[in-house]
Design an enzyme around this catalytic site. Sequence first.
Site, PDB file in Angstrom:
ATOM      1  N   ASP A   1       0.804  -0.979  -0.043  1.00 56.82           N
ATOM      2  CA  ASP A   1      -0.036   0.020  -0.111  1.00 56.82           C
ATOM      3  C   ASP A   1       0.890   1.158   0.031  1.00 56.82           C
ATOM      4  O   ASP A   1       2.176   1.165  -0.188  1.00 56.82           O
ATOM      5  CB  ASP A   1      -0.962  -0.082   1.191  1.00 56.82           C
TER       6      ASP A   1
ATOM      7  N   ASP B   1       1.722   3.508   2.319  1.00 61.14           N
ATOM      8  CA  ASP B   1       2.257   3.455   3.425  1.00 61.14           C
ATOM      9  C   ASP B   1       3.552   2.635   3.222  1.00 61.14           C
ATOM     10  O   ASP B   1       4.817   2.999   3.740  1.00 61.14           O
ATOM     11  CB  ASP B   1       1.786   2.892   4.700  1.00 61.14           C
TER      12      ASP B   1
END
Length: 218
Positions: free
Chosen positions: A94, A96
């Site tokens: 993702d 992050d």
Amino acid sequence: KLVDCTSNTIQNTELFIVEGDSAGGSAKQARFRSTQAILPLKGKILNVYSVSLSKIADNNEIQNLVHSLGCGLGKNFQLSKLRYEKIILMTDADVDGSHIATLLITFFYKYMRKIIEEGKLYLAMPPLYKISYNQENFFAYNETDKDKILKVNKGSPQVTRFKGLGEMPANQLKETTMDQTKRNLISINTELAKKDLKTTEKLFETLMGKQAELRFKF
């Protein structure tokens, strides 16, 4: 925090750098103990691009990383003392996770560039989706993969989007991301950078430097 491998030689050994304890827990169960070591890091490491060495020395997570690698950093760096054959960044699939991988690549580029130049740094490729038809599981590494699997197979599938490595059962993490015979790795190397160091430096300055407006422009 380092869970080391048991091998007495460097040959074929790998250090997986993972984000957080839950992913660390899965990875510990999924690893091949003899050759695969796991180092969980907490949160986002320091962006070292515009930071002094003394500030880095105070940073716990980076200290853990430097200690685990065993080869020193900056002027004291010695490739011959690196404790593993491959360093593999294994972060969530993702935004992050991408950010953490970028921060780590920046750290290696600035302070241990030889690891990149010698082709020892890799990105793991965890799947994004598990697609199940009755008892059979398929793993998709991107949207194109997912569409292909859905097209080829008949019936009603159950599609699971992996939110993070910590949520993936250890046997699936092993099969898809850590098993040397089945996984995909991306090699982080400087083949292109060597041809055009100026552009590479400029890109790091834009993405990781202190001036936010350069990022907005980019």
